[in-house]
Design an enzyme around this catalytic site. Structure first.
Site, PDB file in Angstrom:
ATOM      1  N   CYS A  65     -11.602  51.688 -13.879  1.00 48.25           N
ATOM      2  CA  CYS A  65     -11.661  50.485 -13.053  1.00 48.25           C
ATOM      3  C   CYS A  65     -11.105  50.854 -11.672  1.00 48.25           C
ATOM      4  CB  CYS A  65     -10.897  49.339 -13.707  1.00 48.25           C
ATOM      5  SG  CYS A  65      -9.116  49.643 -13.877  1.00 48.25           S
ATOM      6  N   TYR A  66     -10.509  49.905 -10.983  1.00 54.52           N
ATOM      7  CA  TYR A  66      -9.955  50.175  -9.652  1.00 54.52           C
ATOM      8  C   TYR A  66      -8.660  50.982  -9.718  1.00 54.52           C
ATOM      9  CZ  TYR A  66     -13.132  46.404  -8.382  1.00 54.52           C
ATOM     10  OH  TYR A  66     -14.244  45.629  -8.227  1.00 54.52           O
TER      11      TYR A  66
END
Length: 109
Positions: A65-66
């Protein structure tokens, strides 16, 4: 495996280079298009069914993800769907880009 495993970006990179794990990126479409690990599957609610059809459930899956937070929930969800081994990548794409800028591609390249 009943619980996903957290993995460092370094371990994730080594697994990715071996080519034996599926790598999924759960970031928004604009972020994914701007840059992602080559070969990463863009996993969204609408692409989940396709991913599950194309991926062996006994193949390890790594979720990016981020920053390494949202991937934990997604990793647990994939386990609940029947995948045997799922990893959440600590630090997410931010750590990947910082450590391995040479291994980023974009949709515009």
């Amino acid at each position: 495996m009943e619980q996903f495993e957290a993995t460092s970006v370094e371990q994730a990179y080594l697994r990715w280079k071996e080519g034996k794990t599926a790598l999924v990126d759960i970031r928004d479409p604009q972020s994914y298009e701007a840059g992602h690990a080559p070969g990463a599957f863009h996993l969204t609610n609408s692409s989940l069914h396709t991913f599950m059809q194309q991926t062996d459930f006994d193949q390890p899956v790594m979720v990016m993800c981020y920053h390494g937070n949202s991937s934990k929930g997604a990793a647990q969800y994939l386990l609940q769907q029947g995948f045997d081994v799922v990893y959440s990548i600590d630090g997410g794409f931010e750590a990947w880009a910082r450590s391995y800028p040479q291994d980023i591609t974009s949709e515009s390249r």
